[in-house]
Design a protein around this motif. Structure first.
Motif, PDB file in Angstrom:
ATOM      1  N   SER A  59       0.802  -1.228   0.000  1.00 45.74           N
ATOM      2  CA  SER A  59       0.000   0.000   0.000  1.00 45.74           C
ATOM      3  C   SER A  59       0.834   1.278   0.000  1.00 45.74           C
ATOM      4  O   SER A  59       0.295   2.363  -0.195  1.00 45.74           O
ATOM      5  CB  SER A  59      -0.953   0.014   1.205  1.00 45.74           C
ATOM      6  N   LYS A  73       3.376   1.785  -2.149  1.00 47.07           N
ATOM      7  CA  LYS A  73       3.969   1.995  -3.477  1.00 47.07           C
ATOM      8  C   LYS A  73       3.568   3.328  -4.126  1.00 47.07           C
ATOM      9  O   LYS A  73       4.383   3.948  -4.814  1.00 47.07           O
ATOM     10  CB  LYS A  73       3.614   0.828  -4.401  1.00 47.07           C
ATOM     11  N   PRO A  74       2.343   3.815  -3.944  1.00 47.02           N
ATOM     12  CA  PRO A  74       2.011   5.117  -4.550  1.00 47.02           C
ATOM     13  C   PRO A  74       2.943   6.246  -4.121  1.00 47.02           C
ATOM     14  O   PRO A  74       3.158   7.204  -4.876  1.00 47.02           O
ATOM     15  CB  PRO A  74       0.581   5.372  -4.064  1.00 47.02           C
ATOM     16  N   LEU A 110       2.208   0.389 -11.318  1.00 42.67           N
ATOM     17  CA  LEU A 110       1.578   0.829 -10.072  1.00 42.67           C
ATOM     18  C   LEU A 110       0.228   0.153  -9.884  1.00 42.67           C
ATOM     19  O   LEU A 110      -0.067  -0.380  -8.805  1.00 42.67           O
ATOM     20  CB  LEU A 110       1.422   2.354 -10.085  1.00 42.67           C
ATOM     21  N   ASN A 111      -0.591   0.166 -10.906  1.00 44.65           N
ATOM     22  CA  ASN A 111      -1.939  -0.397 -10.780  1.00 44.65           C
ATOM     23  C   ASN A 111      -1.927  -1.902 -10.530  1.00 44.65           C
ATOM     24  O   ASN A 111      -2.783  -2.423  -9.801  1.00 44.65           O
ATOM     25  CB  ASN A 111      -2.757  -0.095 -12.038  1.00 44.65           C
ATOM     26  N   SER A 130       0.514  -3.387  -9.045  1.00 43.72           N
ATOM     27  CA  SER A 130       1.315  -3.566  -7.832  1.00 43.72           C
ATOM     28  C   SER A 130       2.520  -4.472  -8.066  1.00 43.72           C
ATOM     29  O   SER A 130       2.811  -5.366  -7.278  1.00 43.72           O
ATOM     30  CB  SER A 130       0.444  -4.133  -6.702  1.00 43.72           C
ATOM     31  N   CYS A 162      -2.867   8.680   2.991  1.00 42.59           N
ATOM     32  CA  CYS A 162      -3.479   8.650   1.659  1.00 42.59           C
ATOM     33  C   CYS A 162      -4.260   9.915   1.330  1.00 42.59           C
ATOM     34  O   CYS A 162      -4.640  10.120   0.172  1.00 42.59           O
ATOM     35  CB  CYS A 162      -4.379   7.420   1.529  1.00 42.59           C
ATOM     36  N   LEU A 196      -4.531   5.494 -10.248  1.00 37.35           N
ATOM     37  CA  LEU A 196      -5.256   4.579  -9.360  1.00 37.35           C
ATOM     38  C   LEU A 196      -6.776   4.701  -9.489  1.00 37.35           C
ATOM     39  O   LEU A 196      -7.501   3.931  -8.866  1.00 37.35           O
ATOM     40  CB  LEU A 196      -4.848   4.835  -7.905  1.00 37.35           C
ATOM     41  N   LYS A 247      -5.790   1.444  -3.780  1.00 32.04           N
ATOM     42  CA  LYS A 247      -4.558   0.648  -3.840  1.00 32.04           C
ATOM     43  C   LYS A 247      -4.680  -0.509  -2.870  1.00 32.04           C
ATOM     44  O   LYS A 247      -5.051  -0.313  -1.722  1.00 32.04           O
ATOM     45  CB  LYS A 247      -3.343   1.514  -3.479  1.00 32.04           C
ATOM     46  N   THR A 248      -4.341  -1.687  -3.337  1.00 37.26           N
ATOM     47  CA  THR A 248      -4.336  -2.855  -2.469  1.00 37.26           C
ATOM     48  C   THR A 248      -3.070  -2.871  -1.617  1.00 37.26           C
ATOM     49  O   THR A 248      -2.096  -2.176  -1.907  1.00 37.26           O
ATOM     50  CB  THR A 248      -4.401  -4.144  -3.306  1.00 37.26           C
TER      51      THR A 248
END
Length: 215
Positions: free
Chosen positions: A43, A45-46, A93-94, A96, A152, A190, A213-214
């Motif tokens: 979570s 990574k963004p 990114l999407n 992951s 976030c 995202l 985001k997972t």
């Protein structure tokens, strides 16, 4: 399990479930999972992509190599142990993907990224960046769900973090963590409609957008 719902405009905590076991009679119900420290998984990574976008190291459409990568005896792999070859930063990114995230981390300053994460509210990542290494963006640190929800908000508020508040009528403290442009690009990646569950794709876009985001 725990759940936290923050209002992006004010930082108000609109809902908080500290433990899904509440009322079950199980002794574990007394654990406040919303403030318990756990691995964030993927979570975070963004945040490294926001840093890379801000510095001009990456753009969402730039191709990255999702290929075997090793350094110092460590070799990051994707969750399915497969590699996809050249992929866009947006897809990396999407989806992951771990290897592109590590490449992005190595392309920016890990020390500076860690400082940004702390400014975003992830204050329990206390050790130096060298101690975490590549695992900083792969879940090798500890955060709480409430801290993660706060962090976030930087994507919902164009780079500006707002602190959670529990009292009605108050607004949380704010701090600029990333540039508006970098935060917007991450949020745009995202919020790709193709990632949404079918039931959410019919929601009127004028009422807002979903970015997730997972982890």
């Amino acid at each position: 399990a725990a759940a936290v719902l923050l209002e992006n405009e004010t930082g108000a905590v609109r809902a908080l479930v500290p433990n899904a076991r509440w009322g079950s009679g199980n002794s574990g119900q007394w654990v406040d999972c919303s403030s318990a420290l756990r691995s964030p998984g993927s979570s975070l990574k963004p945040f490294v992509y926001a840093m890379a976008f801000e510095r001009g190291v990456l753009t969402p459409g730039l191709l990255m190599a999702d290929t075997p990568l090793g350094m110092g005896g460590r070799t990051p792999r994707n969750f399915d142990k497969l590699y996809r070859g050249p992929v866009s930063a947006k897809r990396a990114l999407n989806d992951s993907l771990n290897v592109p995230a590590v490449r992005a981390l190595r392309a920016v300053s890990a020390d500076e990224l860690l400082r940004r994460m702390r400014r975003a509210g992830l204050e329990n990542i206390k050790k130096e960046a060298d101690w975490y290494g590549d695992s900083l963006v792969l879940g090798g640190c500890e955060v709480s769900p409430l801290q993660l929800a706060e962090a976030c908000t930087v994507f919902a508020r164009l780079g500006e973090r707002i602190s959670p508040v529990f009292e009605a009528g108050r607004t949380g403290a704010v701090e600029q963590v990333f540039t508006p442009q970098a935060a917007w690009l991450v949020t745009d990646c995202l919020s790709d409609p193709s990632r949404l569950p079918i039931t959410l794709r019919s929601v009127d876009a004028l009422r807002g957008k979903f970015a997730f985001k997972t982890g």
